[in-house]
Design a protein around this motif. Structure first.
Motif, PDB file in Angstrom:
ATOM      1  N   THR A 189       0.583  -1.530   0.055  1.00  0.00           N
ATOM      2  CA  THR A 189      -0.310  -0.118  -0.214  1.00  0.00           C
ATOM      3  C   THR A 189       0.643   1.490  -0.012  1.00  0.00           C
ATOM      4  O   THR A 189       0.553   1.657  -0.793  1.00  0.00           O
ATOM      5  CB  THR A 189      -0.841  -0.221   1.379  1.00  0.00           C
ATOM      6  N   ALA A 247       1.678   3.907  -3.103  1.00  0.00           N
ATOM      7  CA  ALA A 247       0.880   5.982  -2.899  1.00  0.00           C
ATOM      8  C   ALA A 247       2.242   6.097  -3.033  1.00  0.00           C
ATOM      9  O   ALA A 247       2.024   7.717  -3.368  1.00  0.00           O
ATOM     10  CB  ALA A 247       0.494   6.330  -1.249  1.00  0.00           C
ATOM     11  N   TYR A 248       3.602   5.841  -2.495  1.00  0.00           N
ATOM     12  CA  TYR A 248       4.064   6.870  -2.901  1.00  0.00           C
ATOM     13  C   TYR A 248       5.553   6.748  -3.130  1.00  0.00           C
ATOM     14  O   TYR A 248       6.767   6.841  -3.277  1.00  0.00           O
ATOM     15  CB  TYR A 248       5.154   7.125  -1.097  1.00  0.00           C
TER      16      TYR A 248
END
Lengths: 263, 263, 263, 263
Positions: B46, B50-51
């Motif tokens: 996750t 996201a990054y």
């Protein structure tokens, strides 16, 4: 000797042969023990429902006593050379670790938040058991433990670094071995660390373990090497105890002059 | 002192009171630590999604710094008496263990293979943490550990032979005990070794264990005898630590002449 | 020196600088190692089917060599003062532990029973690894281990009695606690012993554990007390190692006359 | 020497070279061992049904012997200076720990309650094995163990307090971490203690373990810190053994006068 000084002696810094202070200590200790026991019993749902009012009454009683004790400490602490100043000394007293624990133990009761928060924080009362450490009879052993930890600080630091590196290395390797086969269990390196800790401490719950041949070979090597590493701190502290105790006990005396042969 | 020599001092072999070298060391250590932390975070699916761009940027930044550092080492290493020859010395420097680790840490980035391979090798960056070992403050402890392992080499070798023999013997016996009843779990001697290691290290995941009476009796005997054997290396090293530390600390002095009584 | 004496020297009782004997030893050791490795590989069903003829050929080759070696030992053993008599000495030689292991290692091949029995007994070849113990270079360490076990015999015997009593007591108590609730798992005291051993050695597979409150309380008490007890033998042997090694190494010398201060 | 005195010597307080007493001791020990073995076998349901009458006969035989032995002790105990008074001495003898064990071993047979109760109490016969402790050859080792435990009493007490506090703290924290997610497993603090004990002793059955991220982090920290703590008693006792044994063995002798250098 005025009342304030006497109060301070009773609640905090009594001499060994001070009967009143001793009875006070024993009473507070018992109350702390009963509080801990009550917290444990209250966590059992069936007991909590059945004896709710008794638990509440005991809670009110305990907090009252602890509050009086806390205020007595706060009032009389200026007697001590450490906290002489009425304002600054008292503030320093409030922020001393032991006093903070006492405050955390009684604080939640007075906050009007009911339920979960209150109960969680009440668990802090547990740490009041640390007051036991002041009991003079155990102070020698505590000093010994402190001395051993101090004398082995460097070894413990480097062992901790080794352990952290090993933990990281074994988690990383096992993650790459097992993630393709068990993506739900070895889902990430932090998740694999849970496996590594369970393995290296030899707890081995069995909720997560390698199933591929490569993973098992790596896990075996890591287990055999790493368990010794995770057992080293205990070994180092154990050796420290032996040394410290032997230092105290073995005195060599020259048979010609009865002088000690110094180490 | 020319620039090359100064560069070498900063990146590699600084004295204790060399500020620039110290700041450089701390900076590289922090970058290694952040890289390790980033690798761990990136393994969490996750977070990676996201990054993604931040991880990429940090990756480019890190590899740039590490590459500059590596080239600086390679350029200035001829200053050291160990690698004086411009060609032969530099080749020997490249193949020194620490330099290989550094090369493995930056190499994958420049290879145009994307994805799995790259990420696996990047894990090698972890081993750069070994540079910490050079930090002078821990060198004494490291020397102590090396000394103890050296002085106990023979005992460790023979214990390892005993452990391997015991592992083999217990796996073979358990294989013949359990294979007929659990052909899927105790499917071969290598498979049974996984059981033996989990048992003798006392991890005991519970994924494989004997269920026949004979298997349980044999496993019990092997567990009781073997666990002590697998704990012996830790014990031997622990005893080595005690001895080495006591050797340093206990000096006997004659009360007549103040000379040391030599051991 | 006749051929018989030379044969004996090569196969059994060589001096350190005897090249032929050393090469012979290394060759036999390698063959033993390869045999063990082959046994392990053969236990993997897929490998056995695929390479059946190679395993058979290697088997025939190994047994031939081991048989020649055995007959050479048997023929030349009369050279040794221990087995001088041609008949009685040879019989005593056959029944010496090492010779019996050798016989068990080659015997099954010559018995015309095919299949399961043969394979089971072939596992005895594994014990040939004990010959490794003869390797003179490790004899000091082995002597040390033997000395430590001998010097701690009494402590080990009493610890074993304590362990057996504790095992029995904890199994009996847990049987009565858990049998009514889990009659299939804690079915009898011997079955409960399997639980006790898994717990006291801290392996904890998780195939059998108490579920009643009383059983858990008893198991907790037994675990905390018993684990220390089961760790004592390792501790006692570890302490024995420290003592034995220190006895060798620490000599106190008087600074006046350089004489040793005897312990 | 009258019969009563001789009886007392045989059943209780014999000298080393008293043959009759030695045979009596061996016979009683064997009978106790056989009783324990019978209890274990009887707990196996299939064996109990098949050989019910043999077990009953052996039971009657054993209890008869043990009753005669008990009455012989009770009759002759007045010979001992400890129990001289015919009434008061005998009562004190009955309530001595060893005699109570003997009484519990035979008592259940004479109580007309059949079945469960009888069998449970018969397990007490196990403790008669403690009589072994009198065997002179093990008395030295037992004394050593007693001495070590005595000399380490303070350390053991404080370690126990630390262990209890740590157990309580870790159980409380894990209860609050895991209870919301696993209310059936971490149902209360006492239930969580079962987890804590399984973890800190490193048994790790796998019936209960944290599944939340916070719970796993806390459990990891508690495991790494706590396992060392739970291993300390063994370490302390081990160190005590080393010290006690070294105290006995190492005597320093001055080379000038052969006098001992006192410690």
């Amino acid at each position: 000797m005025n009342i304030k000084q006497r109060t301070w002696e009773i609640v905090e810094a009594a001499q060994d042969n001070d009967k009143a202070s001793w009875y006070f200590d024993v009473f507070i200790m018992l109350l702390i023990a009963l509080n801990i026991f009550a917290s444990i019993l209250e966590s059992v749902a069936t007991l909590e429902l059945a004896y709710l009012q008794y638990f509440s009454l005991f809670e009110i009683f305990s907090v009252t006593i602890f509050t009086i004790e806390y205020l007595a400490r706060l009032w009389s602490c200026t007697t001590s050379p450490d906290y002489q100043n009425p304002i600054k000394g008292r503030i320093r007293f409030i922020f001393s670790p032991m006093s903070l624990i006492d405050l955390f133990a009684i604080g939640p009761f007075f906050i009007p938040f009911i339920g979960y928060d209150l109960r969680t924080l009440r668990a802090l009362r547990l740490f009041r058991v640390l007051r036991l450490a002041k009991a003079s009879r155990y102070s020698k052993s505590l000093e010994l433990i402190k001395k051993v930890v101090d004398s082995r600080k460097e070894e413990l630091v480097i062992t901790t670094i080794f352990m952290a590196t090993f933990l990281l290395a074994s988690s990383t390797v096992l993650y790459f071995c097992e993630n393709p086969t068990q993506p739900d269990k070895f889902s990430s390196i932090p998740a694999t660390m849970w496996w590594a800790i369970a393995t290296l401490t030899t707890v081995g719950y069995g909720d997560i373990y390698p199933i591929t041949a490569l993973g098992k070979v790596c896990a075996s090597i890591f287990a055999i090497l790493g368990i010794g590493m995770f057992a080293l701190p205990t070994g180092i502290l154990g050796a420290g105890f032996v040394e410290e105790i032997q230092k105290k006990k073995t005195k060599l005396v020259c048979p010609h002059c009865q002088k000690e042969i110094k180490k």
